[in-house]
Design a protein around this motif. Structure first.
Motif, PDB file in Angstrom:
ATOM      1  N   LEU A  75       0.829  -1.210   0.000  1.00 31.72           N
ATOM      2  CA  LEU A  75       0.000   0.000   0.000  1.00 31.72           C
ATOM      3  C   LEU A  75       0.863   1.260   0.000  1.00 31.72           C
ATOM      4  O   LEU A  75       0.556   2.247  -0.687  1.00 31.72           O
ATOM      5  N   ASP A  76       1.974   1.225   0.758  1.00 34.72           N
ATOM      6  CA  ASP A  76       2.908   2.361   0.750  1.00 34.72           C
ATOM      7  C   ASP A  76       3.524   2.537  -0.643  1.00 34.72           C
ATOM      8  O   ASP A  76       3.662   3.671  -1.136  1.00 34.72           O
ATOM      9  N   ALA A  77       3.891   1.424  -1.260  1.00 28.56           N
ATOM     10  CA  ALA A  77       4.490   1.484  -2.595  1.00 28.56           C
ATOM     11  C   ALA A  77       3.466   1.977  -3.627  1.00 28.56           C
ATOM     12  O   ALA A  77       3.811   2.721  -4.547  1.00 28.56           O
ATOM     13  N   GLN A  78       2.218   1.562  -3.460  1.00 30.07           N
ATOM     14  CA  GLN A  78       1.163   2.035  -4.364  1.00 30.07           C
ATOM     15  C   GLN A  78       0.994   3.552  -4.228  1.00 30.07           C
ATOM     16  O   GLN A  78       0.890   4.267  -5.232  1.00 30.07           O
ATOM     17  N   ALA A  79       0.959   4.047  -2.987  1.00 30.28           N
ATOM     18  CA  ALA A  79       0.807   5.484  -2.743  1.00 30.28           C
ATOM     19  C   ALA A  79       1.974   6.275  -3.337  1.00 30.28           C
ATOM     20  O   ALA A  79       1.806   7.424  -3.769  1.00 30.28           O
ATOM     21  N   ALA A  80       3.164   5.642  -3.366  1.00 27.74           N
ATOM     22  CA  ALA A  80       4.355   6.302  -3.911  1.00 27.74           C
ATOM     23  C   ALA A  80       4.497   6.103  -5.413  1.00 27.74           C
ATOM     24  O   ALA A  80       5.477   6.575  -6.008  1.00 27.74           O
ATOM     25  N   GLY A  81       3.539   5.404  -6.025  1.00 23.85           N
ATOM     26  CA  GLY A  81       3.594   5.191  -7.473  1.00 23.85           C
ATOM     27  C   GLY A  81       4.602   4.156  -7.909  1.00 23.85           C
ATOM     28  O   GLY A  81       5.052   4.161  -9.055  1.00 23.85           O
ATOM     29  N   GLN A  82       4.953   3.238  -6.997  1.00 19.86           N
ATOM     30  CA  GLN A  82       5.970   2.220  -7.315  1.00 19.86           C
ATOM     31  C   GLN A  82       5.380   0.890  -7.751  1.00 19.86           C
ATOM     32  O   GLN A  82       6.064   0.083  -8.382  1.00 19.86           O
ATOM     33  N   VAL A  83       4.130   0.642  -7.398  1.00 17.21           N
ATOM     34  CA  VAL A  83       3.420  -0.549  -7.859  1.00 17.21           C
ATOM     35  C   VAL A  83       2.004  -0.154  -8.249  1.00 17.21           C
ATOM     36  O   VAL A  83       1.482   0.864  -7.780  1.00 17.21           O
ATOM     37  N   VAL A  84       1.398  -0.952  -9.117  1.00 22.50           N
ATOM     38  CA  VAL A  84      -0.001  -0.733  -9.499  1.00 22.50           C
ATOM     39  C   VAL A  84      -0.748  -2.056  -9.377  1.00 22.50           C
ATOM     40  O   VAL A  84      -0.177  -3.133  -9.570  1.00 22.50           O
ATOM     41  N   TRP A  85      -2.017  -1.946  -9.040  1.00 22.03           N
ATOM     42  CA  TRP A  85      -2.887  -3.118  -8.925  1.00 22.03           C
ATOM     43  C   TRP A  85      -3.732  -3.221 -10.183  1.00 22.03           C
ATOM     44  O   TRP A  85      -4.308  -2.233 -10.644  1.00 22.03           O
ATOM     45  N   SER A  86      -3.788  -4.405 -10.766  1.00 13.38           N
ATOM     46  CA  SER A  86      -4.623  -4.648 -11.941  1.00 13.38           C
ATOM     47  C   SER A  86      -5.585  -5.780 -11.636  1.00 13.38           C
ATOM     48  O   SER A  86      -5.229  -6.737 -10.938  1.00 13.38           O
ATOM     49  N   GLN A  87      -6.779  -5.677 -12.169  1.00 16.07           N
ATOM     50  CA  GLN A  87      -7.805  -6.695 -11.917  1.00 16.07           C
ATOM     51  C   GLN A  87      -8.317  -7.215 -13.255  1.00 16.07           C
ATOM     52  O   GLN A  87      -8.696  -6.443 -14.129  1.00 16.07           O
ATOM     53  N   PHE A  88      -8.307  -8.533 -13.437  1.00 18.60           N
ATOM     54  CA  PHE A  88      -8.831  -9.181 -14.632  1.00 18.60           C
ATOM     55  C   PHE A  88      -9.824 -10.244 -14.190  1.00 18.60           C
ATOM     56  O   PHE A  88      -9.430 -11.311 -13.721  1.00 18.60           O
ATOM     57  N   ASP A  89     -11.113  -9.915 -14.312  1.00 15.32           N
ATOM     58  CA  ASP A  89     -12.171 -10.795 -13.816  1.00 15.32           C
ATOM     59  C   ASP A  89     -11.946 -11.074 -12.328  1.00 15.32           C
ATOM     60  O   ASP A  89     -11.926 -10.155 -11.532  1.00 15.32           O
ATOM     61  N   ASP A  90     -11.740 -12.343 -11.970  1.00 12.54           N
ATOM     62  CA  ASP A  90     -11.542 -12.692 -10.561  1.00 12.54           C
ATOM     63  C   ASP A  90     -10.073 -12.693 -10.152  1.00 12.54           C
ATOM     64  O   ASP A  90      -9.743 -13.013  -9.009  1.00 12.54           O
ATOM     65  N   ASP A  91      -9.196 -12.364 -11.083  1.00 10.10           N
ATOM     66  CA  ASP A  91      -7.756 -12.424 -10.815  1.00 10.10           C
ATOM     67  C   ASP A  91      -7.186 -11.019 -10.697  1.00 10.10           C
ATOM     68  O   ASP A  91      -7.348 -10.201 -11.595  1.00 10.10           O
ATOM     69  N   GLY A  92      -6.532 -10.735  -9.569  1.00 11.38           N
ATOM     70  CA  GLY A  92      -5.903  -9.436  -9.394  1.00 11.38           C
ATOM     71  C   GLY A  92      -4.471  -9.585  -8.940  1.00 11.38           C
ATOM     72  O   GLY A  92      -4.101 -10.586  -8.323  1.00 11.38           O
ATOM     73  N   GLY A  93      -3.662  -8.594  -9.244  1.00  9.13           N
ATOM     74  CA  GLY A  93      -2.267  -8.679  -8.830  1.00  9.13           C
ATOM     75  C   GLY A  93      -1.547  -7.358  -8.959  1.00  9.13           C
ATOM     76  O   GLY A  93      -2.027  -6.410  -9.595  1.00  9.13           O
ATOM     77  N   TRP A  94      -0.383  -7.305  -8.330  1.00  8.11           N
ATOM     78  CA  TRP A  94       0.481  -6.135  -8.355  1.00  8.11           C
ATOM     79  C   TRP A  94       1.548  -6.284  -9.438  1.00  8.11           C
ATOM     80  O   TRP A  94       2.013  -7.384  -9.721  1.00  8.11           O
ATOM     81  N   SER A  95       1.967  -5.161  -9.989  1.00 13.97           N
ATOM     82  CA  SER A  95       3.122  -5.145 -10.887  1.00 13.97           C
ATOM     83  C   SER A  95       3.895  -3.848 -10.637  1.00 13.97           C
ATOM     84  O   SER A  95       3.338  -2.871 -10.111  1.00 13.97           O
ATOM     85  N   LEU A  96       5.164  -3.860 -10.982  1.00 15.27           N
ATOM     86  CA  LEU A  96       6.018  -2.697 -10.751  1.00 15.27           C
ATOM     87  C   LEU A  96       5.791  -1.623 -11.807  1.00 15.27           C
ATOM     88  O   LEU A  96       5.562  -1.915 -12.976  1.00 15.27           O
ATOM     89  N   THR A  97       5.895  -0.374 -11.380  1.00 14.42           N
ATOM     90  CA  THR A  97       5.992   0.737 -12.314  1.00 14.42           C
ATOM     91  C   THR A  97       7.477   0.978 -12.594  1.00 14.42           C
ATOM     92  O   THR A  97       8.341   0.362 -11.965  1.00 14.42           O
ATOM     93  N   GLU A  98       7.759   1.871 -13.521  1.00 14.51           N
ATOM     94  CA  GLU A  98       9.164   2.210 -13.774  1.00 14.51           C
ATOM     95  C   GLU A  98       9.819   2.797 -12.519  1.00 14.51           C
ATOM     96  O   GLU A  98      10.986   2.536 -12.236  1.00 14.51           O
ATOM     97  N   ALA A  99       9.028   3.584 -11.761  1.00 11.54           N
ATOM     98  CA  ALA A  99       9.570   4.159 -10.518  1.00 11.54           C
ATOM     99  C   ALA A  99       9.905   3.055  -9.523  1.00 11.54           C
ATOM    100  O   ALA A  99      10.922   3.108  -8.833  1.00 11.54           O
ATOM    101  N   GLY A 100       9.037   2.042  -9.459  1.00 16.16           N
ATOM    102  CA  GLY A 100       9.296   0.924  -8.558  1.00 16.16           C
ATOM    103  C   GLY A 100      10.500   0.118  -8.983  1.00 16.16           C
ATOM    104  O   GLY A 100      11.298  -0.333  -8.144  1.00 16.16           O
TER     105      GLY A 100
END
Length: 199
Positions: A42-67
């Motif tokens: 959650l801290d990394a998301q707030a800092a723009g280092q990770v993003v959450w993506s949701q595809f139907d019932d499957d969700g996950g985190w991935s890194l941004t360029e900043a992360g």
């Protein structure tokens, strides 16, 4: 007790290695309690280092360029503290030939499964070729683990996948499980990230 900086490094690095993963997968792979992983993400998301993506019932985190950039900075600091840069660079140099061997074997097997191979290759031949690469990696892993314990386990996981592949070919290259190809891909990404390199 794991420091906040260590948790941040491990969480960002795990997301990079896995590519796309939910909280539970990050916890399992990083070996960090769920509450700490949740807070770090959650801290990394707030800092723009990770993003959450949701595809139907499957969700996950991935890194941004900043992360990715921050992760490489933290990994470089870890590498320097361990005094292991020369060691990792030497291992990477030897890994390259093994990587070509594994990539070639997996590609030939995928083509064989699709009936597109120029020369037939059996499952047993594929597994044996991958096993030889795994045996060669085992010695390199021991060198790394002496400096960076987080590299421990790749060899065992790879061997376990090959053991299953002997009777179920999906364990060679499947993406929905810890197949031999997936584990090797993660290992390659781990080495690249540690040295601040890209594919």
């Amino acid at each position: 007790m794991t420091s906040p900086n260590d948790v941040r490094l491990q969480v960002l690095h795990t997301v990079r290695i896995l590519g796309y993963a939910g909280n539970a997968a990050v916890c399992e792979r990083a070996g960090i309690p769920p509450a700490q992983v949740d807070e770090a993400l959650l801290d990394a998301q707030a800092a723009g280092q990770v993003v959450w993506s949701q595809f139907d019932d499957d969700g996950g985190w991935s890194l941004t360029e900043a992360g990715k950039t921050l992760g490489e900075v933290l990994l470089a600091e870890e590498l320097d503290r361990a005094g292991a840069r020369v060691e990792v660079e030497a291992v990477m140099a030897e890994f390259e030939s093994l990587n070509r061997q594994v990539t070639s074997a997996c590609t030939r097997w995928q083509l064989a499964e699709m009936g597109m191979a120029e020369q037939a290759i059996s499952l047993a031949e594929t597994v044996e070729e991958l096993a030889r690469a795994g045996e060669a990696w085992a010695a390199l892993e021991r060198q790394l683990v002496a400096h960076l314990p987080r590299f421990d386990g790749y060899c065992d996981r790879f061997s376990a996948a090959l053991g299953r592949a002997r009777t179920d070919p999906s364990w060679v290259t499947a993406t929905d499980r810890e197949s031999a190809h997936r584990i090797w891909f993660e290992l390659h990404e781990d080495l690249l990230a540690t040295l601040g390199r890209s594919r």
